[in-house]
Design a protein around this motif. Structure first.
Motif, PDB file in Angstrom:
ATOM      1  N   SER A   1      10.256  10.278   6.429  1.00 29.20           N
ATOM      2  CA  SER A   1       9.364  11.179   6.556  1.00 29.20           C
ATOM      3  C   SER A   1       8.117  10.446   5.222  1.00 29.20           C
ATOM      4  CB  SER A   1      10.030  12.169   6.063  1.00 29.20           C
ATOM      5  OG  SER A   1      10.871  12.248   4.624  1.00 29.20           O
ATOM      6  N   ARG A   2       8.663  10.192   4.511  1.00 31.21           N
ATOM      7  CA  ARG A   2       7.851   9.577   2.781  1.00 31.21           C
ATOM      8  C   ARG A   2       7.128   9.158   3.371  1.00 31.21           C
ATOM      9  NH1 ARG A   2      10.834  13.067   1.349  1.00 31.21           N
ATOM     10  NH2 ARG A   2       9.537  14.262   2.536  1.00 31.21           N
ATOM     11  N   LEU A   3       7.603   8.128   5.177  1.00 27.99           N
ATOM     12  CA  LEU A   3       6.496   6.623   4.997  1.00 27.99           C
ATOM     13  C   LEU A   3       5.598   7.935   5.838  1.00 27.99           C
ATOM     14  CD1 LEU A   3       6.168   3.653   5.624  1.00 27.99           C
ATOM     15  CD2 LEU A   3       7.525   3.981   7.312  1.00 27.99           C
ATOM     16  N   ALA A   4       5.826   8.997   6.396  1.00 22.03           N
ATOM     17  CA  ALA A   4       5.047   9.272   7.926  1.00 22.03           C
ATOM     18  C   ALA A   4       3.933  10.160   7.274  1.00 22.03           C
ATOM     19  CB  ALA A   4       5.907  10.815   8.152  1.00 22.03           C
ATOM     20  N   GLU A   5       3.940  10.421   5.931  1.00 19.67           N
ATOM     21  CA  GLU A   5       3.270  11.682   4.661  1.00 19.67           C
ATOM     22  C   GLU A   5       1.921  10.046   4.521  1.00 19.67           C
ATOM     23  OE1 GLU A   5       6.013  14.545   3.236  1.00 19.67           O
ATOM     24  OE2 GLU A   5       4.987  12.826   1.702  1.00 19.67           O
TER      25      GLU A   5
ATOM     26  N   MET B   1       4.064   6.049  -5.494  1.00 18.68           N
ATOM     27  CA  MET B   1       3.213   6.378  -7.100  1.00 18.68           C
ATOM     28  C   MET B   1       3.909   7.967  -7.737  1.00 18.68           C
ATOM     29  SD  MET B   1       3.245   2.801  -8.566  1.00 18.68           S
ATOM     30  CE  MET B   1       3.937   1.348  -8.147  1.00 18.68           C
ATOM     31  N   GLY B   2       2.881   8.103  -6.371  1.00 18.81           N
ATOM     32  CA  GLY B   2       2.027   9.498  -6.698  1.00 18.81           C
ATOM     33  C   GLY B   2       2.952  10.481  -6.546  1.00 18.81           C
TER      34      GLY B   2
ATOM     35  N   LEU C   1       0.774  -1.216  -0.348  1.00 16.42           N
ATOM     36  CA  LEU C   1       0.094  -0.155  -0.064  1.00 16.42           C
ATOM     37  C   LEU C   1       0.989   1.213  -0.033  1.00 16.42           C
ATOM     38  CD1 LEU C   1      -2.974  -0.403   2.598  1.00 16.42           C
ATOM     39  CD2 LEU C   1      -1.131   1.861   2.491  1.00 16.42           C
ATOM     40  N   TYR C   2       2.272   1.599   1.016  1.00 14.83           N
ATOM     41  CA  TYR C   2       2.914   2.168   0.807  1.00 14.83           C
ATOM     42  C   TYR C   2       3.833   2.468  -0.351  1.00 14.83           C
ATOM     43  CZ  TYR C   2       7.153   5.229   1.942  1.00 14.83           C
ATOM     44  OH  TYR C   2       8.186   5.861   1.421  1.00 14.83           O
TER      45      TYR C   2
END
Ligand SMILES: Nc1ncnc2c1ncn2[C@@H]1O[C@H](COP(=O)(O)OP(=O)(O)OP(=O)(O)O)[C@@H](O)[C@H]1O
Length: 241
Positions: A97-101, A76-77, A70-71
């Motif tokens: 940071s990306r995981l948090a977003e 990909m966006g 899912l992450y």
């Protein structure tokens, strides 16, 4: 934002959209209605082609990668916002940071499973929300949706529509649910047989008028979208009555 004049679209030698003229302004929230096969997706895909750089398209086909989490599907966006090296490194080990977003986006979309969950294990409604999440994560001013909430229960569909609308300056969305169109959008277009036969502010329309639009567009079809259960004609109620 976009002006289409005498637009004709089709596939091979078959014309689907006939001499259609319509314009869209920045800031509008537009729902496109019409019976199946009327040409709504054909028109929406054309709009995407014209405004690709400023729009995020959430297509009916979704285009999710089953074998990825899912992450990664939502991330990909953001591929276009980062360089290839960054994207490959993040594919191997997600950056905090990306995981948090993405996790925050999942919370907003009520996806209550770990971001590491494989898409292949998700339900239809969960997949739709992942596809919406990927489109939201593009952070574009224009959201183009092709029935993006059709698999969600009505209450969740309302919440997700509110989220999409809150996060985009402009929204153009194909829908079948007339009640959702009236509740969330400020302009409604109706396509019948590839022609624009309805273009009205939503607050000037009633559910009964939209039902009439569908009935005229296809008198032989009974489409239950937009009805509440108790209003269904007996021949489509499915309770043997
Ligand atoms: N790639 C394609 N090649 C050929 N014909 C197509 C293609 N895509 C759609 N069509 C045809 O174009 C017509 C309009 O299709 P379109 O998907 O635009 O309708 P729609 O109003 O979005 O329908 P629905 O509500 O069922 O999604 C249909 O008759 C369909 O068979």
């Amino acid at each position: 934002m976009l002006q289409l004049q005498h637009l004709t679209l089709g596939y091979a030698d078959r014309e689907i959209i006939h001499d259609l003229s319509v314009s869209f302004k920045a800031g509008e929230k537009v729902a496109i209605l019409g019976v199946s096969g009327a040409g709504k997706s054909t028109l929406l895909n054309h709009i995407h082609g014209q405004l690709a750089s400023v729009s995020a398209l959430c297509a009916q086909s979704q285009g999710l990668v089953e074998s990825l989490s899912l992450y990664h599907n939502i991330y990909m966006g953001a591929l276009a916002r980062h360089n290839a090296l960054y994207n490959i490194a993040n594919l191997i080990t997600p950056f905090t940071s990306r995981l948090a977003e993405v996790s925050a986006l999942c919370d907003a979309l009520e996806l209550d499973m770990p971001p590491s969950q494989l898409v292949s294990r998700l339900s239809g409604g969960q997949r739709q929300r992942v596809a919406i999440g990927r489109a939201l994560y593009q952070q574009k001013p224009l959201f183009l949706g092709d029935e993006p909430v059709s698999a969600l229960d009505p209450a969740m569909a309302d919440r997700v529509l509110e989220l999409i609308i809150a996060r985009h300056e402009t929204v153009i969305m194909v829908l079948h649910n007339r009640a959702q169109a009236l509740a969330h959008f400020d302009r409604i277009l109706g396509i019948a047989d590839g022609r624009l036969t309805l273009d009205s502010p939503a607050n000037k329309l009633s559910l009964a008028e939209l039902d009439e639009f569908y009935a005229q567009a296809s008198p032989d079809q009974v489409d239950v979208s937009g009805y509440v259960a108790g209003d269904l004609p007996s021949n489509v109620r499915g309770d043997g009555a």
